[in-house]
Design a protein around this motif. Structure first.
Motif, PDB file in Angstrom:
ATOM      1  N   LEU A  31     -19.352   6.750 -20.658  1.00 39.34           N
ATOM      2  CA  LEU A  31     -18.386   7.171 -19.795  1.00 39.34           C
ATOM      3  C   LEU A  31     -17.980   8.736 -19.409  1.00 39.34           C
ATOM      4  O   LEU A  31     -17.648   8.862 -18.421  1.00 39.34           O
ATOM      5  CB  LEU A  31     -17.011   6.482 -20.163  1.00 39.34           C
ATOM      6  CG  LEU A  31     -15.761   6.449 -19.031  1.00 39.34           C
ATOM      7  CD1 LEU A  31     -15.826   5.647 -18.004  1.00 39.34           C
ATOM      8  CD2 LEU A  31     -14.515   6.129 -19.845  1.00 39.34           C
ATOM      9  N   PHE A  32     -17.824   9.248 -20.704  1.00 42.57           N
ATOM     10  CA  PHE A  32     -17.743  10.981 -20.523  1.00 42.57           C
ATOM     11  C   PHE A  32     -18.751  11.355 -19.545  1.00 42.57           C
ATOM     12  O   PHE A  32     -18.455  12.109 -18.671  1.00 42.57           O
ATOM     13  CB  PHE A  32     -17.627  11.479 -21.554  1.00 42.57           C
ATOM     14  CG  PHE A  32     -16.690  11.309 -22.727  1.00 42.57           C
ATOM     15  CD1 PHE A  32     -15.590  10.672 -22.198  1.00 42.57           C
ATOM     16  CD2 PHE A  32     -16.824  11.482 -23.950  1.00 42.57           C
ATOM     17  CE1 PHE A  32     -14.120  10.423 -22.931  1.00 42.57           C
ATOM     18  CE2 PHE A  32     -15.744  10.901 -24.924  1.00 42.57           C
ATOM     19  CZ  PHE A  32     -14.703  10.426 -24.519  1.00 42.57           C
ATOM     20  N   GLN A  70     -13.954   0.249 -16.144  1.00 37.29           N
ATOM     21  CA  GLN A  70     -14.344   1.438 -16.916  1.00 37.29           C
ATOM     22  C   GLN A  70     -14.260   1.259 -18.416  1.00 37.29           C
ATOM     23  O   GLN A  70     -15.057   1.891 -19.269  1.00 37.29           O
ATOM     24  CB  GLN A  70     -13.364   2.614 -16.618  1.00 37.29           C
ATOM     25  CG  GLN A  70     -13.588   3.358 -15.151  1.00 37.29           C
ATOM     26  CD  GLN A  70     -12.455   2.466 -14.166  1.00 37.29           C
ATOM     27  OE1 GLN A  70     -11.928   1.560 -14.767  1.00 37.29           O
ATOM     28  NE2 GLN A  70     -12.177   2.908 -13.250  1.00 37.29           N
ATOM     29  N   ALA A  71     -13.652   0.245 -18.774  1.00 40.13           N
ATOM     30  CA  ALA A  71     -13.465  -0.041 -20.127  1.00 40.13           C
ATOM     31  C   ALA A  71     -14.638  -0.753 -20.798  1.00 40.13           C
ATOM     32  O   ALA A  71     -14.997  -0.786 -22.094  1.00 40.13           O
ATOM     33  CB  ALA A  71     -12.407  -1.173 -20.532  1.00 40.13           C
ATOM     34  N   MET A 110      -7.886   9.085 -25.424  1.00 45.80           N
ATOM     35  CA  MET A 110      -8.650   9.040 -26.526  1.00 45.80           C
ATOM     36  C   MET A 110      -7.830   8.596 -27.810  1.00 45.80           C
ATOM     37  O   MET A 110      -8.091   7.902 -28.758  1.00 45.80           O
ATOM     38  CB  MET A 110      -9.559   9.944 -26.799  1.00 45.80           C
ATOM     39  CG  MET A 110     -10.886  10.371 -26.054  1.00 45.80           C
ATOM     40  SD  MET A 110     -11.625   8.769 -25.874  1.00 45.80           S
ATOM     41  CE  MET A 110     -12.760   8.847 -27.545  1.00 45.80           C
ATOM     42  N   ALA A 112      -8.092   2.266 -21.981  1.00 43.88           N
ATOM     43  CA  ALA A 112      -9.171   1.398 -22.804  1.00 43.88           C
ATOM     44  C   ALA A 112     -10.119   2.107 -23.730  1.00 43.88           C
ATOM     45  O   ALA A 112     -10.534   1.363 -24.585  1.00 43.88           O
ATOM     46  CB  ALA A 112     -10.190   0.781 -21.504  1.00 43.88           C
ATOM     47  N   HIS A 113     -10.160   3.440 -23.794  1.00 43.31           N
ATOM     48  CA  HIS A 113     -11.112   3.959 -24.535  1.00 43.31           C
ATOM     49  C   HIS A 113     -10.320   4.733 -25.707  1.00 43.31           C
ATOM     50  O   HIS A 113     -11.030   5.394 -26.596  1.00 43.31           O
ATOM     51  CB  HIS A 113     -11.996   5.010 -23.770  1.00 43.31           C
ATOM     52  CG  HIS A 113     -13.193   4.076 -23.020  1.00 43.31           C
ATOM     53  ND1 HIS A 113     -14.396   3.965 -23.660  1.00 43.31           N
ATOM     54  CD2 HIS A 113     -13.081   3.632 -22.040  1.00 43.31           C
ATOM     55  CE1 HIS A 113     -15.060   3.268 -22.754  1.00 43.31           C
ATOM     56  NE2 HIS A 113     -14.310   3.136 -21.576  1.00 43.31           N
ATOM     57  N   THR A 154     -17.980   4.495 -24.587  1.00 43.30           N
ATOM     58  CA  THR A 154     -17.279   5.671 -24.501  1.00 43.30           C
ATOM     59  C   THR A 154     -18.093   7.275 -24.032  1.00 43.30           C
ATOM     60  O   THR A 154     -17.597   7.851 -23.029  1.00 43.30           O
ATOM     61  CB  THR A 154     -16.257   6.183 -25.639  1.00 43.30           C
ATOM     62  OG1 THR A 154     -15.771   4.810 -26.146  1.00 43.30           O
ATOM     63  CG2 THR A 154     -15.224   7.021 -25.215  1.00 43.30           C
ATOM     64  N   ILE A 186     -17.805   0.614 -20.031  1.00 44.62           N
ATOM     65  CA  ILE A 186     -18.775   1.509 -20.414  1.00 44.62           C
ATOM     66  C   ILE A 186     -18.600   2.048 -21.753  1.00 44.62           C
ATOM     67  O   ILE A 186     -17.579   2.556 -22.104  1.00 44.62           O
ATOM     68  CB  ILE A 186     -18.900   2.652 -19.131  1.00 44.62           C
ATOM     69  CG1 ILE A 186     -18.640   1.977 -17.903  1.00 44.62           C
ATOM     70  CG2 ILE A 186     -19.581   3.558 -19.321  1.00 44.62           C
ATOM     71  CD1 ILE A 186     -18.260   2.855 -16.628  1.00 44.62           C
ATOM     72  N   ILE A 209      -8.917   9.941 -19.421  1.00 46.25           N
ATOM     73  CA  ILE A 209      -9.307   9.029 -20.286  1.00 46.25           C
ATOM     74  C   ILE A 209      -8.522   9.335 -21.767  1.00 46.25           C
ATOM     75  O   ILE A 209      -8.873  10.614 -22.153  1.00 46.25           O
ATOM     76  CB  ILE A 209     -10.953   9.154 -20.490  1.00 46.25           C
ATOM     77  CG1 ILE A 209     -11.606   8.745 -19.289  1.00 46.25           C
ATOM     78  CG2 ILE A 209     -11.261   8.062 -21.511  1.00 46.25           C
ATOM     79  CD1 ILE A 209     -13.211   8.961 -19.044  1.00 46.25           C
TER      80      ILE A 209
END
Lengths: 407, 556
Positions: free
Chosen positions: B374-375, B366-367, A33, A100-101, B371, B369, A31
């Motif tokens: 998600l972690f 996943q986008a 950031m 995405a995140h 953040t 959820i 992920i």
């Protein structure tokens, strides 16, 4: 038999029509950031990715390492353009980078001065990257250093920066959230230019990139620092302090702030808390050089009064309002002058003129806007209202003065 | 495929229209002779094919009955004599445990044996003896003539006792039915906090009485059928004649008459025989243990089908929304009822798609959820060796196993299974890294949700549909899930229960009926019966007319 046949054909179809192409289990994703973009001497992009280690961030879950691992890791790749660099990252990562995140996109000052145009298209085109990703410029540091900085409260730097932006916009108003969409919009707007927040590292810069930064009481921090003014995609300079706040006044984005107003000889006597504000813009396109009028209607509270003034009298309140108007007008005028000095229309005046008179804009102003903008006449008018004065009226200094005078 | 699916609907419509045309031509003799209206049964002459006349010679007759039944040990043959003109020999036949010995002794044997010729005003000839004792001696409510052997045997098997008198070619069937049945208890599968606490039992008589006691209307109709070539099970339909649609009644009767089977043990079997659509997971009948539910539905124009031997009464036609309504909704305030109905419906949705959403979110979107969450999920997934779908299937199937085990196992080992289930499978599986804690939460909420739906029947359909939905969302994500839900809704819209749209009042929309669907309006506003069901008698007793009258009086 018929059923068998149809089942068979159905399952053969499934082989070709599978939708698994974007299926990814969560443990196969990294992920991302934060994304940092810099440029090297040859003109290649240096792209930095801040990737979280979820086991360390997640509340209540301690992975096998048990708090020994860093919260995030940083990958850095080079490429002639953004996509090339992104895909090259797979040479270092065991998992697919998942954007995405991502919450922060940092440009280095170097690339900002060179041109940000070379790096924004992919960010806005890629379906995975959100359009709410905050764009900032690393001021006096590089993205790779910034993304390596360990921050104390929100453990992931990008998260921290995005949150700082949000809080600061709401409480102080010298920076405003600028996501990729807004940046692109301001580029596309008639005559418009983007304005992008600056961010710097304060404190011990060497300590900042080590995990020890968590352990000291006064760690190195990231801090917002002015807003960068661009022209033709190139960083031209910075608006700092009240000049930056002027941008928010003009754009009508100011939510709350505190403004210092002199009071009975004390230059810093009043602190006026702005609670909401409204801005109206209008343009007059009659002349060769158009003129603009900005009207701001802030509502305010008295937050601090460090002088012996009798606030019970309405006339005093009117006096404060008048002074406040003056201070804000000055701020806005300074901002306009600064923008005109940079010859960069970050304030959206061009778009205003276009909407006011599209024909004239297209035929006359547009071609010469670079010459017209610095000469624009802007009339600023502030009409503030003071609504409340906290849970007391007159300051204690006034009560004290009354007591001295009474006997 | 297409033709097969459409058939029941077309059939129903055709039948309804046909019936409309035939309605006037319908003559009562065309009804199957088996149907006995329980109201009029004492008057109705049973016209069975004449198999064997009864023999006037007693011992011949008794031997033949014994022969027919295979000389059963529980057949009691009591011979006795009584006096009319002169001594008459008679025999009382009955199956031991199906009759009430007290009635037999006190109201049949005792008065008959104390008959004597002295009391008679005029002598009674022997061949009139039967008629005479029927009129004068038997202190019983139900006494029927028997003319054939078949009838006699059937009567015996149905729990009647049979009285044969020497020299008579008729017998008497005496209603002395008794024996042990389960008493009326609290409903076990439809518990309410506020509301009547009685429930149906296995005995059809008790069940009909439970309904009758609550509806003192002359319009209530109870019609009886006998179904099952071997078991001869009593089936009764109950409806209110002034409310229910006659076409619907005819259709139900016709379908019940068409049932040909060896035996009928539970209403579920009848349900399968007479439902509109077989290839569906959704129930097309409401089943209930509660008399008040049946009556509430009768008042809306629906029909209750009672089967002897089961406490579950069917209600037809059923609409999808009914499965989310509880009888308690009408006993509590409307605001809380509305809230509960909405809750139950969302609970159905949760139990249907919660695992699918989890799978789709974690493997495709996943986008979507947040953040931080998600972690959390990513950290939990770290080190789980299986893909999310395998994880979910393992947990869901484990839960299904536990649930099935929980129902079937003897009570004594119940504790052991729940300990193994909760601790070993839940906690240990997470600690061993086989499944992630988030998955356990999802399965947990799904399980709890499926129990919050008042109707078990519709909960099972959610339970079944869950698995294909999980597979689909693991292959196609939300895209697939949405498509699958569209298919399910399309299927629901195509369903009919006795020709009535399953999704009404939503599709087709019936605004008046919407008041009592997902919402429950205040009871004063619910003065319309469901639009399509009760064509003849749309309006309930209106609370307003009374109120208006009163107002008028006061103004005067």
């Amino acid at each position: 038999m018929k059923l068998l046949k149809s089942c068979l054909s159905f399952s053969i179809c499934l082989l070709f029509l599978t939708g698994c192409w974007d299926q990814n289990e969560l443990d196969e994703l990294s992920i991302v950031m934060g994304i940092g973009i810099n440029i090297d001497k040859k003109g290649d992009l240096i792209v930095t990715y801040q990737v979280v280690n979820p086991t360390e961030v997640a509340p209540g879950i301690t992975g096998a390492g048990g708090g020994k691992q860093p919260v995030f890791t940083v990958y850095e790749t080079k490429g002639r353009n953004l996509m090339e660099a992104t895909r090259k990252a797979s040479k270092q990562t065991s998992r697919r980078l998942f954007f995405a995140h991502a919450r922060m996109l940092v440009f280095s000052e170097k690339i900002a001065k060179d041109s940000i145009y070379q790096a924004v298209d992919m960010i806005s085109r890629d379906p995975e990257v959100r359009s709410t990703i905050q764009v900032v410029v690393a001021r006096g540091t590089t993205p790779s250093k910034l993304l390596r900085t360990f921050t104390a409260i929100d453990k992931v730097t990008s998260d921290e920066v995005a949150t700082i932006l949000k809080i600061s916009e709401k409480n102080w108003g010298e920076n405003m959230q600028q996501d990729i969409n807004e940046v692109l919009q301001s580029i596309i707007d008639e005559g418009g230019e983007p304005i992008i927040n600056g961010i710097k590292i304060t404190g011990d810069k060497k300590l900042a990139v080590t995990a020890q930064n968590y352990e000291v009481g006064d760690p190195a921090r990231v801090q917002l620092s002015g807003m960068g003014v661009f022209r033709d995609g190139k960083l031209k300079g910075w608006l700092d302090g009240p000049e930056a706040r002027g941008v928010l006044w003009i754009k009508g984005k100011l939510v709350s702030s505190a403004i210092t107003v002199p009071c009975m000889g004390n230059d810093n006597g009043y602190s006026i808390e702005i609670v909401r504000s409204n801005t109206e813009l209008s343009a007059d396109t009659k002349g060769k050089i158009p003129s603009l009028a900005i009207e701001v209607f802030p509502e305010a509270n008295i937050a601090e009064a460090n002088c012996a003034v009798n606030l019970e009298k309405p006339s005093e309140i009117f006096k404060i309002e008048k002074k406040l108007n003056g201070v804000i007008e000055k701020e806005i005028e300074n901002t306009i002058t600064a923008a005109q000095d940079f010859n960069s229309d970050v304030l959206g005046f061009g778009e205003l003129l276009y909407r006011e008179n599209p024909k004239k804009w297209r035929n006359e102003y547009k071609q010469h806007y670079k010459e017209i903008f610095p000469q624009l006449k802007v009339e600023v008018n502030v009409d503030s209202r003071i609504r409340r004065s906290g849970i007391r009226t007159s300051p204690f200094l006034f009560e004290e003065k009354k007591k001295k005078e009474a006997p | 495929m297409r033709n097969r699916r459409k058939r029941p609907i077309i059939k129903t419509h055709k039948k309804l229209t046909d019936m409309l045309a035939d309605k006037k031509l319908d003559d009562p003799s065309s009804l199957r002779s088996k149907i006995i209206s329980m109201e009029t049964s004492s008057k109705q002459v049973i016209t069975k094919k004449v198999a064997g006349e009864l023999s006037p010679v007693l011992h011949v007759m008794v031997d033949r009955v014994k022969n027919l039944l295979g000389e059963p040990m529980d057949l009691i043959v009591r011979e006795f004599e009584f006096e009319l003109e002169h001594k008459v020999t008679a025999t009382l036949l009955f199956l031991e445990e199906m009759n009430d010995p007290q009635i037999l002794n006190e109201f049949i044997l005792a008065p008959l044996m104390s008959l004597s010729s002295h009391k008679q005003s005029s002598p009674v000839p022997v061949d009139h003896a039967l008629h005479y004792i029927k009129q004068n001696a038997l202190a019983l409510g139900r006494v029927l003539d028997v003319e054939t052997e078949d009838e006699l045997v059937e009567g015996l098997l149905a729990g009647f006792s049979v009285l044969l008198v020497e020299g008579n070619t008729k017998g008497l069937k005496l209603g002395t039915t008794g024996g042990k049945v389960r008493g009326i208890e609290e409903p076990s599968s439809e518990v309410v906090i506020r509301g009547p606490k009685d429930s149906f039992t296995e005995s059809i008589k008790t069940n009909i009485s439970l309904i009758r006691r609550r509806v003192r209307s002359k319009d209530i109709r109870v019609e009886k059928f006998i179904i099952g070539e071997v078991t001869h099970t009593d089936v009764a339909i109950v409806y209110l004649e002034n409310i229910a649609n006659p076409l619907l009644i005819n259709e139900i009767k016709e379908r019940i008459e068409e049932v040909k089977t060896d035996g009928l043990l539970e209403s579920g079997q009848l349900e399968e025989f007479i439902q509109d659509e077989t290839v569906t997971v959704f129930p097309q009948f409401l089943n209930t243990e509660r008399p008040d539910v049946v009556i509430g539905n009768l008042l809306e124009g629906r029909v209750g089908i009672i089967i002897n031997g089961t406490p579950f009464v069917l209600i037809a036609p059923a609409q999808f929304i009914q499965f989310f309504q509880s009888s308690e909704d009408y006993y509590m305030r409307y605001d809380i009822s509305t809230f509960l109905r909405l809750l139950r419906f969302s609970v159905f949705i949760i139990s249907l798609i919660a695992p699918s959403i989890y799978i789709a979110l974690t493997t495709f979107h996943q986008a979507m959820i947040p953040t931080t969450l998600l972690f959390g999920i990513a950290a939990q997934r770290e080190g789980v060796p299986f893909p999310a779908i395998a994880e979910a299937l393992v947990m869901e199937i484990t839960f299904e196993i536990l649930r099935e085990a929980g129902i079937r196992m003897p009570r004594a080992v119940g504790v052991a299974v729940s300990i193994v289930g909760a601790l070993v499978l839940g906690q240990a599986a997470v600690q061993a890294g086989l499944v992630s804690p988030a998955m356990v939460i999802v399965v947990g909420i799904t399980a709890v949700a499926s129990f919050a739906i008042p109707s078990f029947a519709v909960a099972t359909s959610a339970r079944l549909l869950r698995f294909p939905l999980m597979l689909i969302s693991s292959i196609f994500g939300f895209y697939g899930l949405t498509l699958a839900l569209i298919v399910i809704i399309a299927h629901l819209t195509s369903l009919r229960s006795f020709g009535y749209p399953y999704l009404s009042p939503f599709a087709p929309i019936q605004t008046e009926d919407l008041k009592d669907s997902l919402f429950r309006f205040p009871i004063k506003k619910l003065f319309k019966r469901p639009e399509k069901l009760s064509k003849r008698n749309q309006t309930r007793t209106r609370p307003y007319s009374v109120k208006k009258k009163r107002e008028e009086e006061t103004t005067r």
